[in-house]
Design a protein around this motif. Structure first.
Motif, PDB file in Angstrom:
ATOM      1  N   ALA A 181       0.783  -1.223   0.143  1.00 20.85           N
ATOM      2  CA  ALA A 181      -0.075   0.010  -0.033  1.00 20.85           C
ATOM      3  C   ALA A 181       1.053   1.351  -0.107  1.00 20.85           C
ATOM      4  O   ALA A 181       2.061   0.988   0.525  1.00 20.85           O
ATOM      5  CB  ALA A 181      -1.021   0.008   1.097  1.00 20.85           C
ATOM      6  N   SER A 182       0.317   2.361  -0.617  1.00 18.52           N
ATOM      7  CA  SER A 182       1.314   3.428  -0.645  1.00 18.52           C
ATOM      8  C   SER A 182       1.389   4.179   0.631  1.00 18.52           C
ATOM      9  O   SER A 182       0.268   4.090   1.474  1.00 18.52           O
ATOM     10  CB  SER A 182       0.673   4.569  -1.572  1.00 18.52           C
ATOM     11  N   LEU A 190      -9.362  -0.350  -8.962  1.00 15.91           N
ATOM     12  CA  LEU A 190      -8.531   0.386  -9.859  1.00 15.91           C
ATOM     13  C   LEU A 190      -7.034   0.706  -8.755  1.00 15.91           C
ATOM     14  O   LEU A 190      -5.855   0.842  -9.110  1.00 15.91           O
ATOM     15  CB  LEU A 190      -8.714   1.863 -10.354  1.00 15.91           C
ATOM     16  N   VAL A 191      -7.495   0.781  -7.631  1.00 14.86           N
ATOM     17  CA  VAL A 191      -6.212   1.128  -6.542  1.00 14.86           C
ATOM     18  C   VAL A 191      -5.542  -0.466  -6.302  1.00 14.86           C
ATOM     19  O   VAL A 191      -4.367  -0.389  -6.394  1.00 14.86           O
ATOM     20  CB  VAL A 191      -6.847   1.554  -5.198  1.00 14.86           C
ATOM     21  N   ARG A 192      -6.194  -1.529  -6.182  1.00 12.32           N
ATOM     22  CA  ARG A 192      -5.670  -2.887  -6.086  1.00 12.32           C
ATOM     23  C   ARG A 192      -4.852  -2.985  -7.166  1.00 12.32           C
ATOM     24  O   ARG A 192      -3.884  -3.724  -7.197  1.00 12.32           O
ATOM     25  CB  ARG A 192      -6.842  -3.762  -5.779  1.00 12.32           C
ATOM     26  N   ARG A 193      -5.291  -2.493  -8.399  1.00 10.36           N
ATOM     27  CA  ARG A 193      -4.551  -3.203  -9.726  1.00 10.36           C
ATOM     28  C   ARG A 193      -3.243  -2.450  -9.549  1.00 10.36           C
ATOM     29  O   ARG A 193      -2.388  -3.032 -10.156  1.00 10.36           O
ATOM     30  CB  ARG A 193      -5.414  -2.739 -10.963  1.00 10.36           C
ATOM     31  N   VAL A 194      -3.215  -1.101  -9.049  1.00 16.80           N
ATOM     32  CA  VAL A 194      -1.927  -0.605  -9.029  1.00 16.80           C
ATOM     33  C   VAL A 194      -0.895  -0.849  -8.028  1.00 16.80           C
ATOM     34  O   VAL A 194       0.522  -1.257  -8.354  1.00 16.80           O
ATOM     35  CB  VAL A 194      -2.073   0.966  -8.789  1.00 16.80           C
ATOM     36  N   GLU A 195      -1.552  -1.303  -7.076  1.00 17.64           N
ATOM     37  CA  GLU A 195      -0.688  -1.877  -5.736  1.00 17.64           C
ATOM     38  C   GLU A 195      -0.113  -3.320  -5.775  1.00 17.64           C
ATOM     39  O   GLU A 195       0.841  -3.779  -5.175  1.00 17.64           O
ATOM     40  CB  GLU A 195      -1.727  -1.704  -4.340  1.00 17.64           C
ATOM     41  N   ASP A 196      -1.049  -4.164  -6.735  1.00 17.66           N
ATOM     42  CA  ASP A 196      -0.543  -5.577  -6.665  1.00 17.66           C
ATOM     43  C   ASP A 196       0.577  -5.885  -7.540  1.00 17.66           C
ATOM     44  O   ASP A 196       0.628  -5.141  -8.706  1.00 17.66           O
ATOM     45  CB  ASP A 196      -1.764  -6.449  -7.190  1.00 17.66           C
ATOM     46  N   ARG A 222      -6.174   5.540  -2.212  1.00 17.98           N
ATOM     47  CA  ARG A 222      -4.721   5.531  -2.189  1.00 17.98           C
ATOM     48  C   ARG A 222      -3.989   6.194  -0.746  1.00 17.98           C
ATOM     49  O   ARG A 222      -2.859   5.589  -0.522  1.00 17.98           O
ATOM     50  CB  ARG A 222      -4.425   6.471  -3.371  1.00 17.98           C
ATOM     51  N   VAL A 223      -4.670   6.934  -0.077  1.00 21.55           N
ATOM     52  CA  VAL A 223      -3.717   7.442   0.755  1.00 21.55           C
ATOM     53  C   VAL A 223      -4.101   6.618   2.409  1.00 21.55           C
ATOM     54  O   VAL A 223      -3.471   6.906   3.383  1.00 21.55           O
ATOM     55  CB  VAL A 223      -3.943   9.107   1.079  1.00 21.55           C
ATOM     56  N   ALA A 224      -5.131   5.937   2.225  1.00 21.67           N
ATOM     57  CA  ALA A 224      -5.720   5.089   3.292  1.00 21.67           C
ATOM     58  C   ALA A 224      -4.740   4.104   3.736  1.00 21.67           C
ATOM     59  O   ALA A 224      -4.087   3.456   2.897  1.00 21.67           O
ATOM     60  CB  ALA A 224      -7.102   4.501   2.997  1.00 21.67           C
ATOM     61  N   ARG A 225      -4.598   3.838   4.966  1.00 23.32           N
ATOM     62  CA  ARG A 225      -3.554   2.641   5.373  1.00 23.32           C
ATOM     63  C   ARG A 225      -4.469   1.418   5.412  1.00 23.32           C
ATOM     64  O   ARG A 225      -3.810   0.308   5.312  1.00 23.32           O
ATOM     65  CB  ARG A 225      -2.919   2.728   6.865  1.00 23.32           C
ATOM     66  N   ARG A 226      -5.868   1.527   5.488  1.00 28.38           N
ATOM     67  CA  ARG A 226      -6.666   0.105   5.361  1.00 28.38           C
ATOM     68  C   ARG A 226      -7.569   0.394   4.439  1.00 28.38           C
ATOM     69  O   ARG A 226      -8.815   0.257   4.726  1.00 28.38           O
ATOM     70  CB  ARG A 226      -7.060   0.141   6.905  1.00 28.38           C
ATOM     71  N   HIS A 286     -23.539   3.902  -7.486  1.00 27.03           N
ATOM     72  CA  HIS A 286     -22.535   4.048  -6.407  1.00 27.03           C
ATOM     73  C   HIS A 286     -21.855   2.436  -6.246  1.00 27.03           C
ATOM     74  O   HIS A 286     -20.656   2.754  -5.675  1.00 27.03           O
ATOM     75  CB  HIS A 286     -23.400   4.441  -5.061  1.00 27.03           C
ATOM     76  N   PHE A 287     -22.665   1.622  -6.163  1.00 21.75           N
ATOM     77  CA  PHE A 287     -21.875   0.213  -6.165  1.00 21.75           C
ATOM     78  C   PHE A 287     -20.795   0.147  -7.120  1.00 21.75           C
ATOM     79  O   PHE A 287     -19.730  -0.124  -6.660  1.00 21.75           O
ATOM     80  CB  PHE A 287     -23.061  -0.876  -6.139  1.00 21.75           C
ATOM     81  N   TYR A 288     -21.026   0.347  -8.319  1.00 19.47           N
ATOM     82  CA  TYR A 288     -19.974   0.009  -9.390  1.00 19.47           C
ATOM     83  C   TYR A 288     -18.885   1.156  -9.330  1.00 19.47           C
ATOM     84  O   TYR A 288     -17.737   0.863  -9.188  1.00 19.47           O
ATOM     85  CB  TYR A 288     -20.767   0.022 -10.781  1.00 19.47           C
ATOM     86  N   GLY A 289     -19.483   2.216  -8.956  1.00 15.56           N
ATOM     87  CA  GLY A 289     -18.341   3.309  -8.977  1.00 15.56           C
ATOM     88  C   GLY A 289     -17.400   3.123  -7.665  1.00 15.56           C
ATOM     89  O   GLY A 289     -16.112   3.316  -7.771  1.00 15.56           O
ATOM     90  N   SER A 290     -18.073   2.813  -6.456  1.00 14.29           N
ATOM     91  CA  SER A 290     -17.079   2.398  -5.383  1.00 14.29           C
ATOM     92  C   SER A 290     -16.043   1.358  -5.638  1.00 14.29           C
ATOM     93  O   SER A 290     -15.070   1.506  -5.279  1.00 14.29           O
ATOM     94  CB  SER A 290     -17.776   2.472  -4.319  1.00 14.29           C
ATOM     95  N   LEU A 291     -16.784   0.464  -6.011  1.00  8.81           N
ATOM     96  CA  LEU A 291     -15.844  -1.087  -6.453  1.00  8.81           C
ATOM     97  C   LEU A 291     -14.815  -0.649  -7.399  1.00  8.81           C
ATOM     98  O   LEU A 291     -13.710  -1.052  -7.409  1.00  8.81           O
ATOM     99  CB  LEU A 291     -16.851  -1.969  -6.775  1.00  8.81           C
ATOM    100  N   LEU A 292     -15.017   0.249  -8.615  1.00  6.90           N
ATOM    101  CA  LEU A 292     -14.487   0.459  -9.304  1.00  6.90           C
ATOM    102  C   LEU A 292     -13.013   1.297  -8.888  1.00  6.90           C
ATOM    103  O   LEU A 292     -11.889   0.816  -9.298  1.00  6.90           O
ATOM    104  CB  LEU A 292     -14.990   1.524 -10.587  1.00  6.90           C
ATOM    105  N   ALA A 293     -13.411   2.007  -8.047  1.00  4.72           N
ATOM    106  CA  ALA A 293     -12.238   3.091  -7.476  1.00  4.72           C
ATOM    107  C   ALA A 293     -11.471   1.905  -6.504  1.00  4.72           C
ATOM    108  O   ALA A 293     -10.066   2.077  -6.724  1.00  4.72           O
ATOM    109  CB  ALA A 293     -12.793   3.979  -6.428  1.00  4.72           C
TER     110      ALA A 293
END
Length: 407
Positions: free
Chosen positions: A3-4, A401-407, A114-118, A391-398
């Motif tokens: 995680a960032s 997308l973060v998981r994609r960058v971090e993995d 991205r800035v969240a620790r959890r 809202h479900f799709y938008g939240s999950l998409l965000a």
């Protein structure tokens, strides 16, 4: 990559870092828990997240959300909706733009994740909410009761959301992120809920799409197509055994046949959808270049309905402002530019998933699969217009997308 690391907090209010992260974790968990079924809960969580974003604007800015094409395409679509509404309909129609607020919220939530620790707090809350919702559908409450009526009203969003959550659990188990036996069992429970308890055609179709995706991703590279087809056939056989699925299929076929013969079908959702479809196609065909404007869509539907029926108000679905098809909504409301931007926003994660296949980026492919599921769902519902689904799709998409960058 892990995680960032959070940047030094530079906020309008100098909160201690631990307090900021604790509030952010709580807000993400609450958002995940309510996003499948409670607009009120989502609104409260989003308000808290917005305050956290305003408290540290430069921190989010440094995450550079403009470098993620999916976020940029969503903002371009929102900008077009805003300009088309302002220029074509005037400032009085601007509140209609709020219906597409998810296109702005996704970049903000992405930066906060991205800035969240959890950041996993969102996923934990989402799964807890999904199992609660699934348990409610298994109660079998009659639709005459308050809870039963609520469950019927939310069956479309529930079917879509639970099918996606079932896929997410399968992926986590397959990748070894959670115990495999428990993960597969939980995934099966949510899939069975969609097939046997929710009674929503959209959920059935989306589940079939995701089952095919799961089979494709789990199979060896040389056997992926054959495996995906075999899994799809097996899923169709299982669905055919479900009385709920059979009932919805028979209702659709019988009502469609009756409608083609000009016979009225009393209180039929299929007949209403056919009426809505006819009006939406006509509006889109007559206003395909720049659309009617989202604020003027309903008057256009009324005008089309008046041509088709002596008394449109007496025909179920004839005066619906929701075409139950997001592609027709964008084409009818905003014309070709809106439809093209919407298609690009949908297609980018799918195209990138194909590009990243076999490169060791599992969550890139997962984003593509869920984007495909959302695109299929948009054939039967205006999912970007509808509050819960969007809202479900938008939240999950965000989050993905973060998981994609971090993995």
């Amino acid at each position: 990559m892990g995680a960032s690391q959070p940047l030094p907090l530079r906020a309008a209010v100098q909160w201690p870092e631990r307090l900021y992260q604790g509030l952010l974790t709580l807000a993400l968990a609450v958002l995940g828990f309510f996003v499948l079924y409670s607009p009120a809960g989502v609104s409260m969580a989003m308000a808290a997240l917005a305050l956290l974003a305003f408290a540290a604007p430069m921190r989010l800015w440094r995450q550079q959300p403009w470098r993620e094409p999916v976020l940029v395409l969503g903002l371009l679509l929102l900008a077009y909706i805003l300009l088309r509404t302002l220029i074509g309909e005037g400032a009085a129609a601007l509140p209609v733009v709020n219906k597409y607020q998810e296109l702005l919220l996704v970049p903000v939530l992405w930066a906060l994740l991205r800035v969240a620790r959890r950041p996993q707090a969102f996923a934990i809350g989402l799964l807890l909410g999904a199992f609660l919702l699934a348990a409610l559908y298994w109660t079998g409450m009659p639709k005459e009761t308050k809870l039963g009526h609520w469950l019927v009203l939310h069956r479309i969003s529930a079917g879509f959301g639970l099918a996606v959550c079932s896929f997410l659990l399968f992926e986590h188990a397959r990748l070894g992120r959670i115990p495999k036996r428990a993960g597969y069992l939980a995934s099966f429970f949510l899939a069975a809920t969609v097939l046997a308890a929710v009674n929503a055609r959209t959920g059935h179709v989306v589940l079939l799409v995701l089952v095919g995706c799961a089979g494709f991703r789990a199979a060896p590279p040389r056997a992926r197509i054959i495996t995906a087809l075999a899994v799809l056939v097996s899923a169709l056989v299982v669905a055919a055994v479900s009385p709920t699925v059979r009932g919805r299929v028979l209702e659709t076929l019988n009502d469609s046949e009756a409608g083609s013969r000009g016979q009225a079908v009393k209180e039929s959702s299929t007949q209403q959808r056919l009426e809505i479809w006819d009006n939406a196609v006509t509006v889109a065909r007559e206003h395909w270049l720049l659309g009617t404007g989202w604020g003027h869509y309903l008057p256009a539907v009324k005008e089309v309905s008046a041509r088709r029926h002596p008394d449109p108000a007496a025909v179920p679905g004839a005066l619906s402002e929701n075409p139950h098809n997001e592609y027709l909504m964008q084409l009818g409301g905003g014309g070709v530019p809106a439809l093209l931007l919407f298609l690009l926003w949908l297609a980018w994660p799918m195209a990138r998933a194909l590009r990243d296949a076999g490169t060791g980026k599992p969550w890139s492919s997962a984003v593509g699969c869920i984007a495909l599921a959302f695109a299929v769902g948009c054939l039967f519902n205006s999912m970007l217009l509808d509050f819960i689904e969007a809202h479900f799709y938008g939240s999950l998409l965000a989050w993905l997308l973060v998981r994609r960058v971090e993995d």
